[in-house]
Design a protein around this motif. Structure first.
Motif, PDB file in Angstrom:
ATOM      1  N   LEU A  27       1.333  21.545  -9.173  1.00  0.00           N
ATOM      2  CA  LEU A  27       0.127  20.776  -8.899  1.00  0.00           C
ATOM      3  C   LEU A  27       0.459  19.288  -8.965  1.00  0.00           C
ATOM      4  CD1 LEU A  27      -2.792  22.513 -10.882  1.00  0.00           C
ATOM      5  CD2 LEU A  27      -2.287  22.638  -8.443  1.00  0.00           C
ATOM      6  N   PHE A  28      -0.106  18.527  -8.026  1.00  0.00           N
ATOM      7  CA  PHE A  28       0.091  17.080  -7.981  1.00  0.00           C
ATOM      8  C   PHE A  28      -1.263  16.396  -7.934  1.00  0.00           C
ATOM      9  CE2 PHE A  28       3.877  18.922  -6.148  1.00  0.00           C
ATOM     10  CZ  PHE A  28       4.909  18.152  -6.674  1.00  0.00           C
ATOM     11  N   ILE A  29      -1.308  15.172  -8.441  1.00  0.00           N
ATOM     12  CA  ILE A  29      -2.500  14.343  -8.332  1.00  0.00           C
ATOM     13  C   ILE A  29      -2.127  13.140  -7.473  1.00  0.00           C
ATOM     14  CG2 ILE A  29      -2.054  13.117 -10.516  1.00  0.00           C
ATOM     15  CD1 ILE A  29      -5.180  13.103 -10.874  1.00  0.00           C
ATOM     16  N   VAL A  30      -2.918  12.905  -6.433  1.00  0.00           N
ATOM     17  CA  VAL A  30      -2.649  11.849  -5.458  1.00  0.00           C
ATOM     18  C   VAL A  30      -3.744  10.794  -5.570  1.00  0.00           C
ATOM     19  CG1 VAL A  30      -2.390  11.340  -2.997  1.00  0.00           C
ATOM     20  CG2 VAL A  30      -1.529  13.514  -3.908  1.00  0.00           C
ATOM     21  N   ASP A  31      -3.361   9.549  -5.760  1.00  0.00           N
ATOM     22  CA  ASP A  31      -4.300   8.431  -5.824  1.00  0.00           C
ATOM     23  C   ASP A  31      -4.757   8.120  -4.400  1.00  0.00           C
ATOM     24  OD1 ASP A  31      -5.284   5.726  -5.695  1.00  0.00           O
ATOM     25  OD2 ASP A  31      -4.406   5.355  -7.667  1.00  0.00           O
ATOM     26  N   GLN A  32      -6.031   8.346  -4.103  1.00  0.00           N
ATOM     27  CA  GLN A  32      -6.500   8.217  -2.710  1.00  0.00           C
ATOM     28  C   GLN A  32      -6.398   6.778  -2.201  1.00  0.00           C
ATOM     29  OE1 GLN A  32     -10.386   9.937  -3.435  1.00  0.00           O
ATOM     30  NE2 GLN A  32     -11.434   7.956  -3.128  1.00  0.00           N
ATOM     31  N   HIS A  33      -6.662   5.791  -3.041  1.00  0.00           N
ATOM     32  CA  HIS A  33      -6.592   4.395  -2.591  1.00  0.00           C
ATOM     33  C   HIS A  33      -5.135   3.964  -2.394  1.00  0.00           C
ATOM     34  CE1 HIS A  33      -7.487   0.165  -2.065  1.00  0.00           C
ATOM     35  NE2 HIS A  33      -6.590  -0.110  -3.002  1.00  0.00           N
ATOM     36  N   ALA A  34      -4.277   4.215  -3.381  1.00  0.00           N
ATOM     37  CA  ALA A  34      -2.875   3.788  -3.292  1.00  0.00           C
ATOM     38  C   ALA A  34      -2.167   4.449  -2.117  1.00  0.00           C
ATOM     39  CB  ALA A  34      -2.146   4.102  -4.601  1.00  0.00           C
ATOM     40  N   THR A  35      -2.480   5.714  -1.862  1.00  0.00           N
ATOM     41  CA  THR A  35      -1.874   6.442  -0.751  1.00  0.00           C
ATOM     42  C   THR A  35      -2.275   5.850   0.590  1.00  0.00           C
ATOM     43  OG1 THR A  35      -1.750   8.477  -2.018  1.00  0.00           O
ATOM     44  CG2 THR A  35      -1.777   8.699   0.367  1.00  0.00           C
ATOM     45  N   ASP A  36      -3.561   5.595   0.754  1.00  0.00           N
ATOM     46  CA  ASP A  36      -4.049   5.026   2.012  1.00  0.00           C
ATOM     47  C   ASP A  36      -3.526   3.596   2.180  1.00  0.00           C
ATOM     48  OD1 ASP A  36      -5.461   5.250   4.414  1.00  0.00           O
ATOM     49  OD2 ASP A  36      -7.294   4.410   3.548  1.00  0.00           O
ATOM     50  N   GLU A  37      -3.479   2.859   1.082  1.00  0.00           N
ATOM     51  CA  GLU A  37      -2.974   1.480   1.134  1.00  0.00           C
ATOM     52  C   GLU A  37      -1.512   1.447   1.575  1.00  0.00           C
ATOM     53  OE1 GLU A  37      -2.195  -2.307  -1.841  1.00  0.00           O
ATOM     54  OE2 GLU A  37      -3.603  -0.748  -2.460  1.00  0.00           O
ATOM     55  N   LYS A  38      -0.693   2.342   1.037  1.00  0.00           N
ATOM     56  CA  LYS A  38       0.722   2.380   1.409  1.00  0.00           C
ATOM     57  C   LYS A  38       0.890   2.697   2.889  1.00  0.00           C
ATOM     58  CE  LYS A  38       5.200   2.599   0.929  1.00  0.00           C
ATOM     59  NZ  LYS A  38       6.036   1.456   0.674  1.00  0.00           N
ATOM     60  N   TYR A  39       0.125   3.655   3.381  1.00  0.00           N
ATOM     61  CA  TYR A  39       0.210   4.013   4.808  1.00  0.00           C
ATOM     62  C   TYR A  39      -0.227   2.838   5.676  1.00  0.00           C
ATOM     63  CZ  TYR A  39      -0.592   6.278   9.272  1.00  0.00           C
ATOM     64  OH  TYR A  39      -0.564   6.592  10.610  1.00  0.00           O
ATOM     65  N   ASN A  40      -1.354   2.222   5.346  1.00  0.00           N
ATOM     66  CA  ASN A  40      -1.859   1.082   6.129  1.00  0.00           C
ATOM     67  C   ASN A  40      -0.875  -0.079   6.102  1.00  0.00           C
ATOM     68  OD1 ASN A  40      -4.230   2.392   6.899  1.00  0.00           O
ATOM     69  ND2 ASN A  40      -5.317   1.712   5.075  1.00  0.00           N
ATOM     70  N   PHE A  41      -0.265  -0.315   4.947  1.00  0.00           N
ATOM     71  CA  PHE A  41       0.729  -1.377   4.808  1.00  0.00           C
ATOM     72  C   PHE A  41       1.926  -1.122   5.730  1.00  0.00           C
ATOM     73  CE2 PHE A  41       4.637  -2.864   2.674  1.00  0.00           C
ATOM     74  CZ  PHE A  41       4.392  -4.228   2.646  1.00  0.00           C
ATOM     75  N   GLU A  42       2.425   0.099   5.718  1.00  0.00           N
ATOM     76  CA  GLU A  42       3.579   0.445   6.556  1.00  0.00           C
ATOM     77  C   GLU A  42       3.243   0.307   8.043  1.00  0.00           C
ATOM     78  OE1 GLU A  42       6.679   0.882   5.634  1.00  0.00           O
ATOM     79  OE2 GLU A  42       6.155   0.722   3.512  1.00  0.00           O
ATOM     80  N   GLN A  43       2.022   0.675   8.429  1.00  0.00           N
ATOM     81  CA  GLN A  43       1.614   0.541   9.824  1.00  0.00           C
ATOM     82  C   GLN A  43       1.543  -0.932  10.221  1.00  0.00           C
ATOM     83  OE1 GLN A  43       1.402   3.166  12.046  1.00  0.00           O
ATOM     84  NE2 GLN A  43       2.341   4.041  10.238  1.00  0.00           N
ATOM     85  N   LEU A  44       1.008  -1.782   9.337  1.00  0.00           N
ATOM     86  CA  LEU A  44       0.970  -3.223   9.619  1.00  0.00           C
ATOM     87  C   LEU A  44       2.391  -3.773   9.758  1.00  0.00           C
ATOM     88  CD1 LEU A  44      -1.869  -4.383   7.183  1.00  0.00           C
ATOM     89  CD2 LEU A  44      -1.928  -4.469   9.690  1.00  0.00           C
ATOM     90  N   GLN A  45       3.290  -3.340   8.869  1.00  0.00           N
ATOM     91  CA  GLN A  45       4.683  -3.796   8.912  1.00  0.00           C
ATOM     92  C   GLN A  45       5.334  -3.449  10.251  1.00  0.00           C
ATOM     93  OE1 GLN A  45       5.759  -5.885   6.256  1.00  0.00           O
ATOM     94  NE2 GLN A  45       7.150  -4.414   5.349  1.00  0.00           N
ATOM     95  N   LEU A  46       5.067  -2.234  10.733  1.00  0.00           N
ATOM     96  CA  LEU A  46       5.717  -1.754  11.958  1.00  0.00           C
ATOM     97  C   LEU A  46       5.132  -2.348  13.235  1.00  0.00           C
ATOM     98  CD1 LEU A  46       6.135   2.055  11.211  1.00  0.00           C
ATOM     99  CD2 LEU A  46       7.962   0.377  11.471  1.00  0.00           C
ATOM    100  N   THR A  47       3.824  -2.541  13.259  1.00  0.00           N
ATOM    101  CA  THR A  47       3.181  -2.820  14.536  1.00  0.00           C
ATOM    102  C   THR A  47       2.682  -4.250  14.730  1.00  0.00           C
ATOM    103  OG1 THR A  47       1.027  -2.087  13.693  1.00  0.00           O
ATOM    104  CG2 THR A  47       2.429  -0.418  14.736  1.00  0.00           C
ATOM    105  N   THR A  48       2.480  -4.996  13.661  1.00  0.00           N
ATOM    106  CA  THR A  48       1.855  -6.311  13.800  1.00  0.00           C
ATOM    107  C   THR A  48       2.826  -7.344  14.361  1.00  0.00           C
ATOM    108  OG1 THR A  48       0.393  -5.862  11.941  1.00  0.00           O
ATOM    109  CG2 THR A  48       0.632  -8.154  12.584  1.00  0.00           C
ATOM    110  N   ILE A  49       2.374  -8.040  15.380  1.00  0.00           N
ATOM    111  CA  ILE A  49       3.094  -9.198  15.915  1.00  0.00           C
ATOM    112  C   ILE A  49       2.251 -10.411  15.545  1.00  0.00           C
ATOM    113  CG2 ILE A  49       3.889 -10.372  17.993  1.00  0.00           C
ATOM    114  CD1 ILE A  49       4.299  -7.572  19.237  1.00  0.00           C
ATOM    115  N   ILE A  50       2.833 -11.319  14.799  1.00  0.00           N
ATOM    116  CA  ILE A  50       2.093 -12.469  14.288  1.00  0.00           C
ATOM    117  C   ILE A  50       1.996 -13.544  15.365  1.00  0.00           C
ATOM    118  CG2 ILE A  50       2.068 -14.244  12.492  1.00  0.00           C
ATOM    119  CD1 ILE A  50       3.584 -12.223  10.720  1.00  0.00           C
TER     120      ILE A  50
END
Length: 195
Positions: free
Chosen positions: A20-43
């Protein structure tokens, strides 16, 4: 991972085999959103009225020229003068590169320190997308604000989406601010063995 359910409007309980695992819903979503910004954002860039010549070592000049696309995604644009540098081969600093545009983002002003930081990062991993630390901090803040918050009720499909996103990123273990995304709770075999 099998979704068991939501706990305390902030965590997702999952099961993988007998663990059994416990997943932090905010931290998990934040990490995914952060990685997507890193990959796709052109400043966006702001063009300078007068290009600013950069004095770079031959090695750093070469790294910069080889990675112009990465600098452009970070909002830095350069003019390369192919004639300068030939007569300067005996000098330690070259003036072949001139900065013609800098990144802009609200109140943040970027400059030479950010270029030097990127050159340092690219020494070991040329042609690999990298971001200066101030850009990473900006993305971390944006990712945090757009992520699922603690206290939000999630449907089963919302929980499934968050857990699936964890499997799509390279290092899903901590959010950009350092908070763990997931912890192991218990192996169910231990409970069965005690009965």
């Amino acid at each position: 991972m099998e979704i068991i359910g939501q706990f305390n409007l902030g965590f997702i309980i999952t099961k993988l085999n007998n663990d059994l695992f416990i997943v932090d819903q905010h931290a998990t979503d934040e990490k995914y959103n952060f990685e997507q910004l890193q990959l796709t954002t052109i400043i966006d860039s702001q063009v300078l009225v007068n290009p600013k010549p950069l004095e770079l070592t031959a090695g750093n000049e070469s790294i910069l020229i080889e990675n112009l696309d990465i600098f452009k995604k970070n909002g830095f644009v350069f003019k390369i003068d192919g004639t300068v540098g030939i007569e300067n081969l005996n000098h330690t600093l070259h003036k072949k590169v001139a900065l013609t545009a800098i990144p802009v983002s609200k109140n943040c002003i970027f400059g030479r320190d950010d270029i030097d930081e990127m050159l340092f990062m690219l020494q070991d991993s040329s042609h690999t997308m990298c971001r200066p630390s101030r850009v990473r901090a900006m993305f971390a803040s944006r990712a945090c604000r757009k992520s699922v918050m603690i206290g939000k009720h999630l449907s089963k499909s919302d929980m499934r989406r968050l857990v699936n996103h964890m499997g799509e990123i390279d290092q899903p273990w901590n959010c950009p601010h350092g908070r763990p995304t997931m912890r192991h709770l218990i192996n169910l075999d231990l409970i069965e063995d005690n009965n």
